[in-house]
Motif scaffolding. Structure first.
Motif, PDB file in Angstrom:
ATOM      1  N   ALA A 202       0.818  -1.205   0.049  1.00  0.00           N
ATOM      2  CA  ALA A 202       0.050  -0.005  -0.082  1.00  0.00           C
ATOM      3  C   ALA A 202       0.940   1.367   0.040  1.00  0.00           C
ATOM      4  N   GLU A 203       1.859   1.334   0.680  1.00  0.00           N
ATOM      5  CA  GLU A 203       2.937   2.286   0.744  1.00  0.00           C
ATOM      6  C   GLU A 203       3.369   2.693  -0.541  1.00  0.00           C
ATOM      7  N   GLU A 204       3.952   1.698  -1.180  1.00  0.00           N
ATOM      8  CA  GLU A 204       4.540   1.793  -2.722  1.00  0.00           C
ATOM      9  C   GLU A 204       3.449   2.501  -3.388  1.00  0.00           C
ATOM     10  N   VAL A 205       2.370   1.722  -3.479  1.00  0.00           N
ATOM     11  CA  VAL A 205       1.176   2.222  -4.306  1.00  0.00           C
ATOM     12  C   VAL A 205       0.987   3.800  -4.157  1.00  0.00           C
ATOM     13  N   ALA A 206       0.670   4.119  -2.967  1.00  0.00           N
ATOM     14  CA  ALA A 206       0.180   5.566  -2.302  1.00  0.00           C
ATOM     15  C   ALA A 206       1.472   6.407  -2.920  1.00  0.00           C
ATOM     16  N   LYS A 207       2.523   6.029  -2.888  1.00  0.00           N
ATOM     17  CA  LYS A 207       3.881   7.160  -3.205  1.00  0.00           C
ATOM     18  C   LYS A 207       3.975   7.170  -4.655  1.00  0.00           C
ATOM     19  N   ALA A 208       3.494   5.981  -5.341  1.00  0.00           N
ATOM     20  CA  ALA A 208       3.836   5.930  -6.928  1.00  0.00           C
ATOM     21  C   ALA A 208       2.880   6.816  -7.544  1.00  0.00           C
ATOM     22  N   ASP A 209       1.505   6.818  -6.789  1.00  0.00           N
ATOM     23  CA  ASP A 209       0.265   7.264  -7.330  1.00  0.00           C
ATOM     24  C   ASP A 209       0.089   8.932  -7.456  1.00  0.00           C
ATOM     25  N   ILE A 210       0.545   9.553  -6.182  1.00  0.00           N
ATOM     26  CA  ILE A 210       0.454  11.000  -5.860  1.00  0.00           C
ATOM     27  C   ILE A 210       0.648  11.891  -7.076  1.00  0.00           C
ATOM     28  N   ALA A 211       1.801  11.716  -7.596  1.00  0.00           N
ATOM     29  CA  ALA A 211       2.398  12.554  -8.582  1.00  0.00           C
ATOM     30  C   ALA A 211       1.213  12.611  -9.887  1.00  0.00           C
ATOM     31  N   ALA A 212       0.923  11.366 -10.371  1.00  0.00           N
ATOM     32  CA  ALA A 212      -0.095  11.243 -11.378  1.00  0.00           C
ATOM     33  C   ALA A 212      -1.432  11.658 -11.211  1.00  0.00           C
ATOM     34  N   ASN A 213      -1.669  11.471  -9.686  1.00  0.00           N
ATOM     35  CA  ASN A 213      -2.925  12.015  -9.245  1.00  0.00           C
ATOM     36  C   ASN A 213      -3.140  13.368  -9.298  1.00  0.00           C
ATOM     37  N   ALA A 214      -2.050  14.223  -8.859  1.00  0.00           N
ATOM     38  CA  ALA A 214      -1.899  15.653  -8.835  1.00  0.00           C
ATOM     39  C   ALA A 214      -1.950  16.249 -10.265  1.00  0.00           C
ATOM     40  N   GLU A 215      -1.264  15.598 -11.113  1.00  0.00           N
ATOM     41  CA  GLU A 215      -1.323  16.127 -12.541  1.00  0.00           C
ATOM     42  C   GLU A 215      -2.546  15.999 -13.014  1.00  0.00           C
ATOM     43  N   GLU A 216      -3.146  14.785 -12.780  1.00  0.00           N
ATOM     44  CA  GLU A 216      -4.607  14.607 -13.378  1.00  0.00           C
ATOM     45  C   GLU A 216      -5.755  15.456 -12.980  1.00  0.00           C
ATOM     46  N   SER A 217      -5.366  15.985 -11.426  1.00  0.00           N
ATOM     47  CA  SER A 217      -6.473  16.919 -11.182  1.00  0.00           C
ATOM     48  C   SER A 217      -6.283  18.391 -11.257  1.00  0.00           C
ATOM     49  N   TYR A 218      -5.028  18.721 -11.201  1.00  0.00           N
ATOM     50  CA  TYR A 218      -4.797  20.232 -11.368  1.00  0.00           C
ATOM     51  C   TYR A 218      -3.565  20.693 -12.155  1.00  0.00           C
ATOM     52  N   GLY A 219      -3.016  19.518 -12.892  1.00  0.00           N
ATOM     53  CA  GLY A 219      -2.074  19.736 -13.739  1.00  0.00           C
ATOM     54  C   GLY A 219      -2.335  20.171 -15.233  1.00  0.00           C
ATOM     55  N   GLY A 220      -3.431  20.240 -15.640  1.00  0.00           N
ATOM     56  CA  GLY A 220      -3.734  20.690 -16.970  1.00  0.00           C
ATOM     57  C   GLY A 220      -4.133  22.089 -17.234  1.00  0.00           C
ATOM     58  N   ARG A 221      -4.400  22.257 -18.498  1.00  0.00           N
ATOM     59  CA  ARG A 221      -4.759  23.855 -18.715  1.00  0.00           C
ATOM     60  C   ARG A 221      -5.977  24.386 -17.899  1.00  0.00           C
ATOM     61  N   SER A 222      -6.740  23.839 -17.320  1.00  0.00           N
ATOM     62  CA  SER A 222      -7.836  24.145 -16.488  1.00  0.00           C
ATOM     63  C   SER A 222      -7.331  25.215 -15.309  1.00  0.00           C
ATOM     64  N   TYR A 223      -6.149  24.897 -14.824  1.00  0.00           N
ATOM     65  CA  TYR A 223      -5.563  25.699 -13.640  1.00  0.00           C
ATOM     66  C   TYR A 223      -4.245  26.282 -14.202  1.00  0.00           C
ATOM     67  N   GLY A 224      -3.694  26.072 -15.322  1.00  0.00           N
ATOM     68  CA  GLY A 224      -2.537  26.678 -15.772  1.00  0.00           C
ATOM     69  C   GLY A 224      -1.381  25.749 -15.399  1.00  0.00           C
ATOM     70  N   GLY A 225      -1.694  24.408 -15.041  1.00  0.00           N
ATOM     71  CA  GLY A 225      -0.514  23.803 -14.525  1.00  0.00           C
ATOM     72  C   GLY A 225      -0.155  23.768 -12.966  1.00  0.00           C
ATOM     73  N   ILE A 226       0.686  22.999 -12.403  1.00  0.00           N
ATOM     74  CA  ILE A 226       1.142  23.139 -11.253  1.00  0.00           C
ATOM     75  C   ILE A 226       2.510  23.644 -11.083  1.00  0.00           C
ATOM     76  N   THR A 227       2.800  24.529 -10.429  1.00  0.00           N
ATOM     77  CA  THR A 227       4.155  25.182 -10.194  1.00  0.00           C
ATOM     78  C   THR A 227       5.006  24.707  -9.005  1.00  0.00           C
ATOM     79  N   SER A 228       4.376  24.110  -7.988  1.00  0.00           N
ATOM     80  CA  SER A 228       4.915  23.287  -6.865  1.00  0.00           C
ATOM     81  C   SER A 228       3.956  22.425  -5.872  1.00  0.00           C
ATOM     82  N   HIS A 229       4.651  21.905  -5.172  1.00  0.00           N
ATOM     83  CA  HIS A 229       3.763  21.366  -4.170  1.00  0.00           C
ATOM     84  C   HIS A 229       4.343  21.042  -2.759  1.00  0.00           C
TER      85      HIS A 229
END
Length: 310
Positions: A202-229
């Motif tokens: 579970a730890e490996e999966v959660a850590k591997a998934d978070i970046a893709a999750n962030a990009e999917e949710s806020y990384g597109g043009r709808s919010y102009g992309g993610i600048t930091s986290h």
């Protein structure tokens, strides 16, 4: 938040004959040439034979009008299911053409989600299907993983092909794309393989998934992309009686609302050998407590998603 449509079997958008309906495999980005009879009892997983190397993808039609879910979450875009969960604000893009897990008419969970490739600014073709019934209170069942997600006040739930999703009723014009509609929060569940997330714990999966999750949710043009986290949490938790792990970030965007995103992973009560992921995305203007409430309210499911507590 935005969300993409996860891999899975969906009604074949190109079927023109009067014969029995068929389903076509959506690999998360394009339609493949793999087809099977609709209603097949086969598992949700990918076809046993991969598409012929170099074969062109099946031409996708523009989605019927889903909203792009800005989920600080969404199932990797979950098979028709997570099509538009907007965590952190799932934003389904209206009339965005083939793409991004939300397009024109329906809400496909992860679908809870958004721009293809997170931040590419374009939407990828997504399976076309009728919107699943909305459940306004209680909980919604993820029959694949054997769990239920609680439905917060002001949110609604939907069962999806590979899981379940809950989405905020509050929506607004996306700050980076006036043609898209963003929602203030969303979350969806799906098996880790459906999202393409790797890991044996579970730890490996959660850590591997978070970046893709962030990009999917806020990384597109709808919010102009993610600048930091900022990493807000990375810890072990118990979910539905299973030992799991969660990672939560605050994603800072270049336009509009920042977002809280969380990837929660734990063994499926239905099959402990399989890891289930719940992706969250909630606008930073909302209370983080809604993420905690959903996380703590996940239970082992004993029935269908009728809106009744399970």
């Amino acid at each position: 938040m935005t969300q993409v449509t996860p891999p899975g079997w969906y009604p074949d958008p190109g079927q023109t004959s009067d014969g029995p309906p068929t389903e076509r495999w959506w690999d998360g980005k394009t339609w493949t040439d793999q087809v099977r009879p609709a209603g097949s009892a086969a598992a949700w997983g990918p076809p046993t034979q991969p598409p012929f190397p170099g074969a062109p993808p099946y031409p996708a039609r523009p989605p019927a009008g889903r909203r792009r879910l800005r989920t600080g979450i969404a199932v990797a875009a979950a098979v028709a299911v997570l099509a538009s969960i907007g965590i952190g604000g799932y934003a389904l893009i209206d009339g965005d053409g083939p793409g991004g897990g939300v397009g024109a008419r329906q809400e496909t969970p992860g679908g809870p989600f958004g721009d293809s490739g997170g931040g590419s600014g374009g939407a990828s073709p997504s399976p076309e299907r009728s919107e699943p019934p909305r459940i306004d209170s209680g909980s919604v069942t993820d029959a694949v993983s054997g769990i239920s997600l609680p439905i917060p006040d002001g949110w609604y739930g939907q069962e999806i092909t590979v899981g379940a999703q809950v989405t905020s009723e509050d929506s607004y014009e996306c700050p980076g794309d006036a043609s898209a509609t963003c929602t203030k929060g969303g979350a969806y569940s799906a098996p880790a393989p459906a999202l393409g997330t790797e890991g044996s714990t579970a730890e490996e999966v959660a850590k591997a998934d978070i970046a893709a999750n962030a990009e999917e949710s806020y990384g597109g043009r709808s919010y102009g992309g993610i600048t930091s986290h900022d990493v807000l949490a990375s810890k072990a938790v118990t979910v539905a009686g299973q030992k799991g792990y969660l990672v939560r970030w605050k994603a800072v965007t270049s336009k509009g609302a920042d977002g809280y995103v969380q990837s929660l992973a734990f063994p499926s009560p239905a099959d402990p050998r399989q890891i289930v992921v719940v992706r969250f995305g909630v606008d930073a203007g909302e209370e983080q407590s809604v993420i905690d409430d959903i996380t703590e309210g996940i239970e082992v499911s004993t029935g269908g998603g009728s809106g009744q507590d399970v």
